[in-house]
Design an enzyme around this catalytic site. Sequence first.
Site, PDB file in Angstrom:
ATOM      1  N   HIS A 135       0.829  -1.214   0.000  1.00  0.00           N
ATOM      2  CA  HIS A 135       0.000   0.000   0.000  1.00  0.00           C
ATOM      3  C   HIS A 135       0.863   1.264   0.000  1.00  0.00           C
ATOM      4  O   HIS A 135       0.442   2.319   0.492  1.00  0.00           O
ATOM      5  CB  HIS A 135      -0.967   0.022   1.194  1.00  0.00           C
ATOM      6  CG  HIS A 135      -1.763  -1.225   1.339  1.00  0.00           C
ATOM      7  ND1 HIS A 135      -2.914  -1.470   0.623  1.00  0.00           N
ATOM      8  CD2 HIS A 135      -1.553  -2.338   2.108  1.00  0.00           C
ATOM      9  CE1 HIS A 135      -3.400  -2.658   0.945  1.00  0.00           C
ATOM     10  NE2 HIS A 135      -2.591  -3.207   1.843  1.00  0.00           N
TER      11      HIS A 135
ATOM     12  N   SER B 107      14.929  20.170 -17.335  1.00  0.00           N
ATOM     13  CA  SER B 107      13.707  20.963 -17.418  1.00  0.00           C
ATOM     14  C   SER B 107      13.967  22.184 -18.290  1.00  0.00           C
ATOM     15  O   SER B 107      15.075  22.725 -18.312  1.00  0.00           O
ATOM     16  CB  SER B 107      13.271  21.411 -16.016  1.00  0.00           C
ATOM     17  OG  SER B 107      12.319  22.451 -16.091  1.00  0.00           O
TER      18      SER B 107
ATOM     19  N   LYS C 125      16.616  20.445 -12.235  1.00  0.00           N
ATOM     20  CA  LYS C 125      15.876  19.198 -12.423  1.00  0.00           C
ATOM     21  C   LYS C 125      16.701  18.131 -13.135  1.00  0.00           C
ATOM     22  O   LYS C 125      17.446  18.399 -14.054  1.00  0.00           O
ATOM     23  CB  LYS C 125      14.599  19.455 -13.240  1.00  0.00           C
ATOM     24  CG  LYS C 125      13.562  20.321 -12.551  1.00  0.00           C
ATOM     25  CD  LYS C 125      13.053  19.684 -11.275  1.00  0.00           C
ATOM     26  CE  LYS C 125      12.213  18.454 -11.533  1.00  0.00           C
ATOM     27  NZ  LYS C 125      10.990  18.729 -12.307  1.00  0.00           N
TER      28      LYS C 125
ATOM     29  N   ASN D 151      15.090  14.642 -14.488  1.00  0.00           N
ATOM     30  CA  ASN D 151      13.811  13.941 -14.549  1.00  0.00           C
ATOM     31  C   ASN D 151      13.965  12.519 -15.093  1.00  0.00           C
ATOM     32  O   ASN D 151      14.744  12.287 -16.020  1.00  0.00           O
ATOM     33  CB  ASN D 151      12.841  14.708 -15.448  1.00  0.00           C
ATOM     34  CG  ASN D 151      12.507  16.077 -14.897  1.00  0.00           C
ATOM     35  OD1 ASN D 151      12.431  16.265 -13.685  1.00  0.00           O
ATOM     36  ND2 ASN D 151      12.310  17.035 -15.776  1.00  0.00           N
TER      37      ASN D 151
ATOM     38  N   GLU E 262       9.141   7.189 -16.753  1.00  0.00           N
ATOM     39  CA  GLU E 262       7.745   7.608 -16.903  1.00  0.00           C
ATOM     40  C   GLU E 262       7.153   7.092 -18.214  1.00  0.00           C
ATOM     41  O   GLU E 262       5.984   6.692 -18.273  1.00  0.00           O
ATOM     42  CB  GLU E 262       7.659   9.126 -16.835  1.00  0.00           C
ATOM     43  CG  GLU E 262       7.992   9.696 -15.462  1.00  0.00           C
ATOM     44  CD  GLU E 262       8.172  11.205 -15.463  1.00  0.00           C
ATOM     45  OE1 GLU E 262       8.344  11.755 -14.363  1.00  0.00           O
ATOM     46  OE2 GLU E 262       8.165  11.822 -16.549  1.00  0.00           O
TER      47      GLU E 262
END
Length: 458
Positions: free
Chosen positions: A178, A296, A302, A304, A309
């Site tokens: 969870h 970014s 940043k 990323n 993703e």
Amino acid sequence: MAARKAGRRRRRTPEPAPPSPSARGQVRGRLVGGLHPAIDRVNRSFEVDRRLWAEDVRGSMAHARMLGARGVLGRRAVARILRGLARVAEEFRTGRFVARPGDEDVHMAVERRLIELIGADGGRLHAGRSRNDQVATDLRLYLVGAAARAQAGVRRVQRALVALAARDGMLALPFYTHLQRAQPVLLGHWLLAYVEMLEGDRRALAYEARECPLGAGAGAGSGFPLDRRQTARELGFARPSPNSLEAVASRADLARVLAGMGDTATTLSRLGADLVLWTSREFGFARLGDAVSTGSSIMPQKRNPDGAELLRALAVRVHAAWLRVQELQRGLPLGYSKDLQEDKPALFDAEDALAGMLDAAEAMLGDLTFDGARMQAALKDPAGFLLATEAADHLVRKGVPFRAAHEAVGRLVRRCEATGRGLGDLNLAELRAAHPAFGPEVRRALTVEGALAARRAV
């Protein structure tokens, strides 16, 4: 003698090629007038299915040899057809094949070019077959290679995971249920879990071309004396398809391969989700190298995890391809319908998306480092109570029923939360106040090392 030789030479001269579809202008068999441009646009599929050229040529060669063996075509005609098909294949292979406006699909393009190269014998190749059984055969042949390529990609990702486990597998970290900290595990255990998941996916991707549709014709079989066993055997199938209608109307083989691709994409999407979490500052368990990170456009600080993703996002395309093929067949009358032309865009899109996912996953795993100190800090955070299960198991070993042990440790956790302490901070008296079966040896159980050492079952 010279006159007889000249006569024989004249008889071997190929007949002139019939007009190509583009040269015929407005003549389209029983139809009068040209095809409306709007219908032509949706009907034409060459730019998509040209990917099947190798399978189409291979199937055509097998068909030609079989027609020759059965006496439908003469020996010289078969030889000319095979030489012409070899030239067509070479043009495709080297990027020199030139499409024409009349090339509706790759099958018509190959036939058109063959006729241009060898004359009327090229037009004899289609005896005993239809584009319906031709495309079904090409598709199943293509699936063999597509499935094998996907399996090879899965193996590369598995090897990258195993290499990480060999390098850093003894680091310990929390695993989560969870998305809450649960118990300590070894990093190698986490990495090898994905190896096992991918192994199931790799097995699901296995595809063997069992039944050959060639010779099923448009769906009712063929009136020619075809030897379907010969073509099936030459093309690597186990046998001819037993029912001609099923052979041209079903895309079950495609759906099964797409389902295997979807399973693989799901596993990779979960791997991507973990990498996104682990490389965040909130977790900080891992770091992707510069080559597999992005910046970014506005925030200079940043780094990323775009690749991770996109493992999640590209999985949607693979799943959608499977659904597209299922929906194409849902409610479709038995027999061939033009709807099935849309099966190949779905396959190629899924194949390309999955190949990109496998490449990206392999690249990221090859440029991934782990922060063992950050993992240890998460394990030792007293507010995580990661060793609560060890405390309950200690009581069970002392003869306490598990449900009673669970209740007792739950009361201890509640008390620790109220006082801002961890289970390891409690003295023996406090532990025995929750349950008298607690003994001094519980201290050995309430350590990460003790918890990991206790896991000895397969």
